[in-house]
Motif scaffolding. Sequence first.
Motif, PDB file in Angstrom:
ATOM      1  N   GLY A   5       0.861  -1.253   0.078  1.00 32.60           N
ATOM      2  CA  GLY A   5      -0.041  -0.135  -0.062  1.00 32.60           C
ATOM      3  C   GLY A   5       0.932   1.240  -0.011  1.00 32.60           C
ATOM      4  O   GLY A   5       0.079   2.454  -0.024  1.00 32.60           O
ATOM      5  N   ASP A   6       2.074   1.300   0.180  1.00 28.73           N
ATOM      6  CA  ASP A   6       2.851   2.414   0.113  1.00 28.73           C
ATOM      7  C   ASP A   6       2.570   3.053  -1.512  1.00 28.73           C
ATOM      8  O   ASP A   6       2.482   2.397  -2.511  1.00 28.73           O
ATOM      9  N   LEU A   7       2.733   4.495  -1.293  1.00 27.64           N
ATOM     10  CA  LEU A   7       2.411   5.200  -2.648  1.00 27.64           C
ATOM     11  C   LEU A   7       3.761   5.640  -2.965  1.00 27.64           C
ATOM     12  O   LEU A   7       4.529   6.547  -2.138  1.00 27.64           O
ATOM     13  N   VAL A   8       3.942   5.654  -4.304  1.00 24.32           N
ATOM     14  CA  VAL A   8       5.048   6.195  -5.056  1.00 24.32           C
ATOM     15  C   VAL A   8       4.826   7.200  -5.996  1.00 24.32           C
ATOM     16  O   VAL A   8       4.087   6.932  -6.970  1.00 24.32           O
ATOM     17  N   ALA A   9       4.843   8.548  -5.585  1.00 24.94           N
ATOM     18  CA  ALA A   9       4.479   9.581  -6.668  1.00 24.94           C
ATOM     19  C   ALA A   9       5.388   9.450  -7.893  1.00 24.94           C
ATOM     20  O   ALA A   9       6.625   9.741  -7.929  1.00 24.94           O
ATOM     21  N   ILE A  10       4.788   9.301  -9.171  1.00 24.43           N
ATOM     22  CA  ILE A  10       5.515   9.371 -10.185  1.00 24.43           C
ATOM     23  C   ILE A  10       5.594  10.783 -10.847  1.00 24.43           C
ATOM     24  O   ILE A  10       6.712  11.335 -11.440  1.00 24.43           O
ATOM     25  N   ASP A  11       4.446  11.547 -10.624  1.00 26.65           N
ATOM     26  CA  ASP A  11       4.169  12.855 -11.164  1.00 26.65           C
ATOM     27  C   ASP A  11       3.175  13.558 -10.481  1.00 26.65           C
ATOM     28  O   ASP A  11       2.369  12.522  -9.545  1.00 26.65           O
ATOM     29  N   ASP A  12       2.631  14.795 -10.675  1.00 25.67           N
ATOM     30  CA  ASP A  12       1.350  15.244  -9.912  1.00 25.67           C
ATOM     31  C   ASP A  12       0.204  14.584 -10.039  1.00 25.67           C
ATOM     32  O   ASP A  12      -0.695  14.945  -9.646  1.00 25.67           O
ATOM     33  N   ARG A  13       0.136  13.874 -11.339  1.00 26.10           N
ATOM     34  CA  ARG A  13      -1.166  13.037 -11.653  1.00 26.10           C
ATOM     35  C   ARG A  13      -1.150  11.531 -11.671  1.00 26.10           C
ATOM     36  O   ARG A  13      -2.038  10.913 -12.078  1.00 26.10           O
ATOM     37  N   THR A  14      -0.010  11.075 -11.301  1.00 27.49           N
ATOM     38  CA  THR A  14       0.221   9.679 -11.436  1.00 27.49           C
ATOM     39  C   THR A  14       1.002   8.869 -10.240  1.00 27.49           C
ATOM     40  O   THR A  14       1.978   9.555  -9.792  1.00 27.49           O
ATOM     41  N   VAL A  15       0.264   8.090  -9.537  1.00 26.71           N
ATOM     42  CA  VAL A  15       0.764   7.426  -8.242  1.00 26.71           C
ATOM     43  C   VAL A  15       0.869   5.768  -8.543  1.00 26.71           C
ATOM     44  O   VAL A  15       0.216   5.316  -8.947  1.00 26.71           O
ATOM     45  N   LEU A  16       2.079   5.266  -8.088  1.00 26.31           N
ATOM     46  CA  LEU A  16       2.199   3.884  -8.206  1.00 26.31           C
ATOM     47  C   LEU A  16       1.800   3.058  -6.581  1.00 26.31           C
ATOM     48  O   LEU A  16       2.393   3.770  -5.905  1.00 26.31           O
ATOM     49  N   VAL A  17       1.071   2.289  -6.553  1.00 23.51           N
ATOM     50  CA  VAL A  17       0.642   1.631  -5.359  1.00 23.51           C
ATOM     51  C   VAL A  17       1.168   0.614  -5.305  1.00 23.51           C
ATOM     52  O   VAL A  17       0.897  -0.459  -6.106  1.00 23.51           O
TER      53      VAL A  17
END
Length: 351
Positions: A5-17
């Motif tokens: 469940g950790d969230l990795v921000a790729i950019d301001d509109r995209t997140v990898l869960v």
Amino acid sequence: MAALGDLVAIDDRTVLVLGQELDVGHDQPDVANALAHRAGDTLVLVDTGVTAAFRAALREAADRVGPWSRALVLTTHGHLDHVANNDLADELGVPAEHYVPAADLDQMRDPASYWVSSFDRITGLAPLPAPSALAGQVVSLFQPMRPFGATTRTYEERPLERIRIGSQRFTGWTFADGAVRVLRSQGHCAGHVIVHLRDHGVLHLSDEGNGACGAMADADQLKIQTVLGAVALLFEENEAAILTDGHTFAVRRGAAAVSHLDGLLEQATALQAAALGLTGESGRVRPSAFTARYAEAVAGLGVGGANPNAMFTAMMAVNQLRELGLRPESAEPDAPWSRPALHDPGPHSRP
């Protein structure tokens, strides 16, 4: 260390869960990584994983990339670790669409039968329970399982599109005015797709990069290797900039993505060369003996792929035998495999 469940921000509109690895011995399901992205006013979720904790993380990721007024949920393929929270599409409070591959509908409806058919192939090749018992054990880990929602449709209900990206040509479907591209790949399993987020340069490979040899009964090694090569070229042509996938818990950019993809292809050729050497000059082997030596080769080359364990290694071994052109000589358990005769020794061949 990454956690479920950790969230990795790729950019301001995209997140990898981030998901987690499979551990059958400790009753832990594997959970596939998922993407949350906003294309205009549309929330895009690529896969939904499994477990209530991952569902909550998806909701958090969706809120982080907001605001949005409609939703699009895309299933890359029907495996349990990717689909359990698909009904989340019904709970987002906005008009939503959800698409799944038609070729994977049967396994989504009846995952136990899908896994029984996969495990039937490796009876006696690894110290595992009977196929039905093992399938039941595996499927029981993935709960609650809600792969369908009120809006679920198959991609194939939409007209197939020819999609050109740089010098590459794909077939698939586009959404959000072309900003989201779903490309058919069908290597890891029969219905698999990959997803390209055009304006942000993100390419989600899902499980096509899981390892040097596909494990499932419906895996296609040529398609896996073909899509890896095509995706590498997209990065070389700057049509993609960021690579994510279903299980390595990493975000790879530019040259690092190309190196990773080339490495997977190198692993595939090295593993097949090792497997060929294990068949000997006669080209006739018993699968139990081959599997034991194949497992050693996999370990030695370090090419076990996602979730390495005896179960998946045995499944890979059977696929590798078929890839080398060998076939079982009978339906008996552990019957020898060999190459089919190239010439008919019947009467017409006699002088």
